[in-house]
Design an enzyme around this catalytic site. Structure first.
Site, PDB file in Angstrom:
ATOM      1  N   LYS A 129       2.442   1.524  -5.358  1.00 26.96           N
ATOM      2  CA  LYS A 129       3.045   0.876  -6.523  1.00 26.96           C
ATOM      3  C   LYS A 129       2.248   1.182  -7.794  1.00 26.96           C
ATOM      4  CE  LYS A 129       2.927  -3.253  -4.577  1.00 26.96           C
ATOM      5  NZ  LYS A 129       2.827  -3.081  -3.125  1.00 26.96           N
ATOM      6  N   GLY A 130       0.922   1.251  -7.640  1.00 33.17           N
ATOM      7  CA  GLY A 130       0.048   1.517  -8.788  1.00 33.17           C
ATOM      8  C   GLY A 130       0.385   2.857  -9.436  1.00 33.17           C
TER       9      GLY A 130
ATOM     10  N   HIS B 277      -5.533  -3.033  -5.531  1.00 35.64           N
ATOM     11  CA  HIS B 277      -5.132  -1.845  -6.290  1.00 35.64           C
ATOM     12  C   HIS B 277      -6.352  -0.976  -6.477  1.00 35.64           C
ATOM     13  CE1 HIS B 277      -1.172  -2.675  -7.442  1.00 35.64           C
ATOM     14  NE2 HIS B 277      -1.370  -3.353  -8.536  1.00 35.64           N
TER      15      HIS B 277
ATOM     16  N   GLY C  12     -10.878  -3.659   3.911  1.00 31.89           N
ATOM     17  CA  GLY C  12     -11.566  -2.536   4.535  1.00 31.89           C
ATOM     18  C   GLY C  12     -11.124  -2.282   5.971  1.00 31.89           C
TER      19      GLY C  12
ATOM     20  N   THR D 121      -8.469  -4.360   0.192  1.00 32.26           N
ATOM     21  CA  THR D 121      -9.015  -5.721   0.081  1.00 32.26           C
ATOM     22  C   THR D 121      -9.961  -6.028   1.233  1.00 32.26           C
ATOM     23  OG1 THR D 121      -7.014  -6.442  -1.050  1.00 32.26           O
ATOM     24  CG2 THR D 121      -8.374  -8.178  -0.095  1.00 32.26           C
TER      25      THR D 121
ATOM     26  N   ASP E 158       0.802  -1.234   0.000  1.00 28.17           N
ATOM     27  CA  ASP E 158       0.000   0.000   0.000  1.00 28.17           C
ATOM     28  C   ASP E 158       0.831   1.279   0.000  1.00 28.17           C
ATOM     29  OD1 ASP E 158      -2.307  -1.674   0.220  1.00 28.17           O
ATOM     30  OD2 ASP E 158      -1.807  -1.902   2.341  1.00 28.17           O
TER      31      ASP E 158
HETATM   32  P1  IMP Z   1      -2.148 -12.905   3.344  1.00 31.51           P
HETATM   33  O1  IMP Z   1      -1.224 -12.308   2.314  1.00 31.51           O
HETATM   34  O2  IMP Z   1      -3.599 -12.722   3.008  1.00 31.51           O
HETATM   35  O3  IMP Z   1      -1.783 -14.311   3.702  1.00 31.51           O
HETATM   36  O4  IMP Z   1      -1.943 -12.060   4.697  1.00 31.51           O
HETATM   37  C1  IMP Z   1      -0.687 -12.000   5.365  1.00 31.51           C
HETATM   38  C2  IMP Z   1      -0.414 -10.588   5.839  1.00 31.51           C
HETATM   39  O5  IMP Z   1      -0.160  -9.752   4.722  1.00 31.51           O
HETATM   40  C3  IMP Z   1      -1.585  -9.929   6.577  1.00 31.51           C
HETATM   41  O6  IMP Z   1      -1.064  -9.090   7.575  1.00 31.51           O
HETATM   42  C4  IMP Z   1      -2.260  -9.112   5.494  1.00 31.51           C
HETATM   43  O7  IMP Z   1      -3.014  -8.043   5.996  1.00 31.51           O
HETATM   44  C5  IMP Z   1      -1.049  -8.639   4.720  1.00 31.51           C
HETATM   45  N1  IMP Z   1      -1.335  -8.302   3.318  1.00 31.51           N
HETATM   46  C6  IMP Z   1      -1.596  -9.152   2.313  1.00 31.51           C
HETATM   47  N2  IMP Z   1      -1.764  -8.486   1.172  1.00 31.51           N
HETATM   48  C7  IMP Z   1      -1.583  -7.181   1.451  1.00 31.51           C
HETATM   49  C8  IMP Z   1      -1.587  -5.997   0.640  1.00 31.51           C
HETATM   50  O8  IMP Z   1      -1.770  -6.007  -0.587  1.00 31.51           O
HETATM   51  N3  IMP Z   1      -1.368  -4.823   1.313  1.00 31.51           N
HETATM   52  C9  IMP Z   1      -1.123  -4.782   2.629  1.00 31.51           C
HETATM   53  N4  IMP Z   1      -1.100  -5.857   3.416  1.00 31.51           N
HETATM   54  C10 IMP Z   1      -1.314  -7.045   2.824  1.00 31.51           C
HETATM   55 MG    MG Z   2      -3.059  -2.266  -1.704  1.00 30.55          MG
END
Ligand code: IMP
Ligand code: MG
Length: 335
Positions: free
Chosen positions: A17-18, A44, A252, A250, A14
């Site tokens: 990157k976009g 995104h 909220g 993703t 977050d």
């Molecule tokens: P998972 O990737 O869903 O297995 O979650 C593992 C950790 O990565 C958690 O703390 C999520 O909130 C975090 N996480 C996964 N994808 C993102 C993202 O795109 N942005 C920020 N945090 C993410």
């Molecule tokens: Mg994001």
């Protein structure tokens, strides 16, 4: 000839990157955009011709008509992927014929999602089945994208794509999540299940010698979504979260905030071999009127914006990044 520029997030996802992808796709001529890790855990938010689109799988290249590929470093949820294709087409963005999936990318099944939704709470996952899908991939019990009939029209062989033509290829490799969530370098077990570094990009059939620029993206403060306690006490972090609209695209969920940790930043810059760096959301710290980093585990405040920028610039030039390649961004659209 095949060359690639890579975008890596230096914190916890977050960071914008976009926006950097948007900038690079507009200023350079890429033949492909490659999403190199993660699943539909990514989020995104892209404003395109005044319309807001949220994608989880499909890389930003689709908005510019650049061939966009979900690489074998990723795991794909067929339902979610097809929903995104339909959503983009309805919104006037051509996805069919632009978006492809590598035959050897693995699949997130409904069982993976159900399992993650039930058991991912300890880590605070996004519940999208990411961890279980990678576990089955490495356990050699997974399913590859090429074996899902509904995905057939989108499948390509990445070897053929990269190496069979005579035309020069220029690839923009765009990762998901970030260094602090990396399976190896992140704060295990509070990590995601994929490789969020430049090494993760290489896993998608890119020769090491093809890498040109490495664009690291950070924020002027850090945010993290997940189960561990991250945000220190203090009203200032609530004010940053509010001003920065820090809610997960993703899930909220509210993102926890802290100052930039110099240790994490320097590790990420060195391990990724960052050549260009963008700090997003300068405007947010300006709005709350506070400037600080965490140095050797302790908060360290600056008099103002100029002092913080000078501090960061000094530390990054010391790591070999040219001053002209350090960008401070204060806009959602531009770097
Ligand atoms: P998972 O990737 O869903 O297995 O979650 C593992 C950790 O990565 C958690 O703390 C999520 O909130 C975090 N996480 C996964 N994808 C993102 C993202 O795109 N942005 C920020 N945090 C993410
Ligand atoms: Mg994001």
């Amino acid at each position: 000839m095949l060359t690639a520029d890579v975008i890596v997030d230096l914190q916890y996802g977050d960071c914008g990157k976009g926006k950097v992808a948007h900038h690079l796709v507009h200023t350079k001529k890429y033949t492909h955009v490659l999403r190199y890790n993660g699943g539909c855990n990514a989020g995104h938010t892209i404003f395109h011709k005044g319309v807001r689109f949220v994608t989880h799988h499909i890389p930003a290249g689709v908005f510019f008509g650049v061939k966009s590929i979900i690489g074998p470093g990723c795991v794909v949820d067929p339902d979610q992927f097809l929903r995104e294709v339909a959503m983009l087409e309805e919104g006037g963005v051509r996805a069919k014929g632009t978006v492809f999936i590598a035959h050897n990318a693995h699949v997130i099944t409904r069982a993976h999602k159900a399992e993650d939704a039930k058991k991912g709470g300890k880590i605070g996952t996004t519940g999208q089945g990411n961890g279980p899908a990678y576990r089955d991939k490495y356990g050699r019990t997974g399913v590859r994208a090429a074996d899902v009939p509904a995905l057939k029209p989108y499948i390509i062989d990445l070897y053929d794509e990269w190496f069979s033509g005579t035309k020069s290829l220029k690839i923009l490799a765009e990762g998901a999540q970030g260094f602090g969530l990396d399976i190896d370098w992140g704060d295990y077990p509070f990590v995601t299940s994929s490789h969020c570094t430049v090494a993760g990009a290489l896993l998608n059939g890119l020769p090491a010698s093809s890498i040109r620029q490495v664009w690291g993206v950070a924020k002027m403060y850090e945010t993290y979504v997940g189960a561990k306690k991250f945000q220190p006490k203090g009203k200032i972090f609530e004010r940053i979260a509010e001003a920065g609209e820090e809610f997960g695209a993703t899930t909220g969920r509210p993102r926890q905030c802290n100052w930039i940790d110099m240790r994490l930043l320097e590790h990420a810059v060195r391990i990724n071999g960052v050549t260009h760096i963008v700090f997003s959301k300068v405007d947010i710290l300006r709005a709350v009127g506070a400037w600080a980093v965490v140095e050797k585990g302790k908060p360290m405040a600056f008099k103002g914006e100029k002092e913080m920028k000078a501090f960061l610039t000094k530390r990054l030039t010391a790591l070999g990044i040219a001053k002209k390649n350090i960008f401070f961004s204060e806009s959602k659209e531009r770097i």
